[in-house]
Design an enzyme around this catalytic site. Structure first.
Site, PDB file in Angstrom:
ATOM      1  N   ASP A 263      35.064 -18.386  17.046  1.00 30.60           N
ATOM      2  CA  ASP A 263      35.283 -18.574  15.608  1.00 30.60           C
ATOM      3  C   ASP A 263      35.486 -17.211  14.949  1.00 30.60           C
ATOM      4  OD1 ASP A 263      35.345 -19.419  13.029  1.00 30.60           O
ATOM      5  OD2 ASP A 263      33.504 -20.618  13.130  1.00 30.60           O
TER       6      ASP A 263
ATOM      7  N   HIS B 273      36.169 -17.050  11.851  1.00 33.73           N
ATOM      8  CA  HIS B 273      35.466 -17.297  10.593  1.00 33.73           C
ATOM      9  C   HIS B 273      36.191 -16.688   9.391  1.00 33.73           C
ATOM     10  CE1 HIS B 273      31.529 -18.193   8.580  1.00 33.73           C
ATOM     11  NE2 HIS B 273      31.345 -18.943   9.645  1.00 33.73           N
TER      12      HIS B 273
ATOM     13  N   GLU C 283      39.331 -19.940  16.229  1.00 30.96           N
ATOM     14  CA  GLU C 283      39.169 -20.732  15.000  1.00 30.96           C
ATOM     15  C   GLU C 283      39.283 -19.845  13.770  1.00 30.96           C
ATOM     16  OE1 GLU C 283      35.779 -23.350  15.150  1.00 30.96           O
ATOM     17  OE2 GLU C 283      35.222 -22.871  13.085  1.00 30.96           O
TER      18      GLU C 283
ATOM     19  N   GLU D  80      37.913 -26.616   8.701  1.00 24.47           N
ATOM     20  CA  GLU D  80      36.653 -26.895   8.009  1.00 24.47           C
ATOM     21  C   GLU D  80      36.744 -26.598   6.521  1.00 24.47           C
ATOM     22  OE1 GLU D  80      33.356 -23.756   8.666  1.00 24.47           O
ATOM     23  OE2 GLU D  80      34.668 -23.546  10.376  1.00 24.47           O
TER      24      GLU D  80
ATOM     25  N   ASP E  19      36.099 -31.464   8.447  1.00 26.10           N
ATOM     26  CA  ASP E  19      34.654 -31.731   8.417  1.00 26.10           C
ATOM     27  C   ASP E  19      34.441 -33.029   7.648  1.00 26.10           C
ATOM     28  OD1 ASP E  19      31.942 -31.821   7.458  1.00 26.10           O
ATOM     29  OD2 ASP E  19      31.743 -29.762   8.165  1.00 26.10           O
TER      30      ASP E  19
ATOM     31  N   HIS F 260      34.816 -30.659  12.831  1.00 23.53           N
ATOM     32  CA  HIS F 260      33.831 -29.609  12.590  1.00 23.53           C
ATOM     33  C   HIS F 260      32.525 -30.266  12.177  1.00 23.53           C
ATOM     34  CE1 HIS F 260      32.054 -26.724   9.624  1.00 23.53           C
ATOM     35  NE2 HIS F 260      32.328 -25.880  10.581  1.00 23.53           N
TER      36      HIS F 260
HETATM   37  O1  D8T Z   1      32.526 -23.458  12.511  1.00 20.31           O
HETATM   38  C1  D8T Z   1      31.348 -23.306  12.166  1.00 20.31           C
HETATM   39  O2  D8T Z   1      30.459 -24.010  12.644  1.00 20.31           O
HETATM   40  C2  D8T Z   1      31.022 -22.271  11.106  1.00 20.31           C
HETATM   41  O3  D8T Z   1      32.227 -21.717  10.656  1.00 20.31           O
HETATM   42  C3  D8T Z   1      30.249 -22.853   9.930  1.00 20.31           C
HETATM   43  O4  D8T Z   1      30.896 -23.978   9.461  1.00 20.31           O
HETATM   44  C4  D8T Z   1      30.170 -21.910   8.749  1.00 20.31           C
HETATM   45  O5  D8T Z   1      29.387 -20.809   9.107  1.00 20.31           O
HETATM   46  C5  D8T Z   1      29.577 -22.567   7.516  1.00 20.31           C
HETATM   47  O6  D8T Z   1      28.304 -23.084   7.793  1.00 20.31           O
HETATM   48 MG    MG Z   2      33.996 -22.243  11.735  1.00 21.73          MG
END
Ligand code: D8T
Ligand code: MG
Length: 386
Positions: A158, A160, A184, A210, A233, A260
């Site tokens: 990720d 991020h 990701e 997400e 998500d 997600h």
């Molecule tokens: O893909 C993941 O699990 C992370 O990107 C979390 O969704 C993010 O840190 C928000 O909680």
């Molecule tokens: Mg993520």
């Protein structure tokens, strides 16, 4: 039929009060409506006002939508996946998130995930880095994946949205030979064009979603051929209704679905309904056995799965959540037939200990403010992506 209770999850990390406000508005609108009419309620919540979409409004709608599907399934006495067309697979592949800064930290976390039954994990590729940063942050990231791969597990990485274009393209290239399952959010979701460029630069599958909140939000990524794997998500994208629709939309672009879900068991159970019934489902994120620091001031942690009456439905076997318990081997067919679906419970298939939820919640809200993410800054003091 009265007395049927449905559960939904509208968790939006760091924005609890905003979602509570949006949910209050929905409650005001829909009290007294017929819970059978999920589509009409969804469309009214989405269209019958000037502002629509986005994380807050869509998370509130997601919570409502999941609860409505739970109610419908319970009223009809069938799991939601039956109402979405029935099962297309017998078990659901899952991965678990791992954390840690050093190669040995992530290695140890991966070993623990392996002992829990996982065959795939995901970790953050790096900390947040600047527009240009030392090449050492890139070599550190490579050292971490090399170490985790020693466990034999598959690894998703990720980004991020923590890297900018100049650094992200270098890191994606360096990671490519290590064959991550996917990378990701290689850039922030504000950059569909740049993500499309990146996806042509490396052979690694690109995953993202997400922070997209409707089918329409996915559209530019699909039209630009920017992603290989969609990660909506269920608690942010409009619930089971919209997750199911996003699955169909992405299938037409040969894009796989990997919902997600670093959230709680209600969101995971909702994801399972679509995972079991969607043709292009690939793998499901789950946070089983992560202890969330939900009481930050007191540093007290909670395992969200303790609120379930039967948490064993989420036990992992050989990297999968078993749709079906037990098995019967028919040697003449030389294949295994699975019996007794464990996600066969009506609605979203889980039972919640409501009294425990109420007690914990009352205790929490009387003592603590909701969790907020910390602010990170670089060496020069400028704020970094979270
Ligand atoms: O893909 C993941 O699990 C992370 O990107 C979390 O969704 C993010 O840190 C928000 O909680
Ligand atoms: Mg993520």
């Amino acid at each position: 039929m009265s007395g049927v209770v449905g559960w939904g999850e509208a968790t939006l990390e760091g924005h609890t009060q905003a979602v509570e406000g949006a949910l209050g508005d929905l409650t005001h609108r829909f009290v007294g409506w017929d819970a059978d009419n999920i589509q009409d309620i969804w469309q009214t919540a989405y269209r019958a006002r000037f502002y629509r979409g986005g994380p807050v409004l869509m998370s509130a709608l997601s919570g409502l939508d999941i609860a409505l599907w739970d109610i419908k399934g319970k009223k009809l006495g069938v799991p939601v996946w039956q109402l979405l067309g029935g099962k297309v697979r017998d078990r659901v592949k899952v991965y678990g998130w791992i954390g840690g800064d050093s190669p040995s930290d992530v290695y140890n976390a991966a070993v623990e995930r392996k002992s829990q039954g996982f065959t795939a994990v995901k970790m953050n590729a790096t900390d947040s880095i600047g527009w240009l940063d030392s090449p050492s942050v890139l070599t550190d990231a490579v050292a971490r994946i090399e170490e985790v791969k020693r466990t034999g597990l598959d690894v998703g990485l990720d980004f991020h949205g923590r890297l900018h274009k100049g650094m992200a393209k270098q890191l994606a290239k360096l990671l490519e030979p290590h064959m991550p399952l996917f990378i990701e959010e290689p850039l922030l979701p504000t950059q569909p064009e740049e993500i499309a460029d990146l996806s042509r630069l490396v052979s690694t599958p690109i995953a993202l979603g997400e922070r997209l909140y409707t089918r329409s939000d996915f559209r530019p990524y699909l039209e630009k051929r920017a992603i290989d794997i969609a990660q909506p998500d269920v608690s942010h994208c409009g619930g089971i209704s919209e997750l199911h629709r996003i699955a169909s939309l992405t299938e037409t672009y040969d894009v796989g679905l990997a919902p997600h879900c670093p959230l709680g068991p209600i969101a995971l159970a909702a994801c399972m309904q679509v995972a079991i019934s969607a043709p292009n489902f690939v793998i499901q994120e789950m946070s089983w056995k992560i202890h969330y620091n939900v009481f930050p001031e007191s540093n007290q942690e909670a395992d969200l799965y303790t609120y379930l009456s039967h948490p064993s439905v989420f036990e992992i076997k050989e990297g999968y959540l078993g749709l079906l318990h037990g098995k019967l081997t028919v040697s003449s067919l030389s294949r295994t037939l699975y019996l007794m679906p464990c996600f066969a419970g009506p609605g979203i298939g889980i039972e919640i200990n409501e009294q425990l939820v109420r007690e914990t919640s009352a205790n929490y809200t009387s003592k603590h403010t909701p969790w907020k993410n910390p602010v990170w800054r670089g060496e020069d003091g400028f704020v970094r992506e979270w």
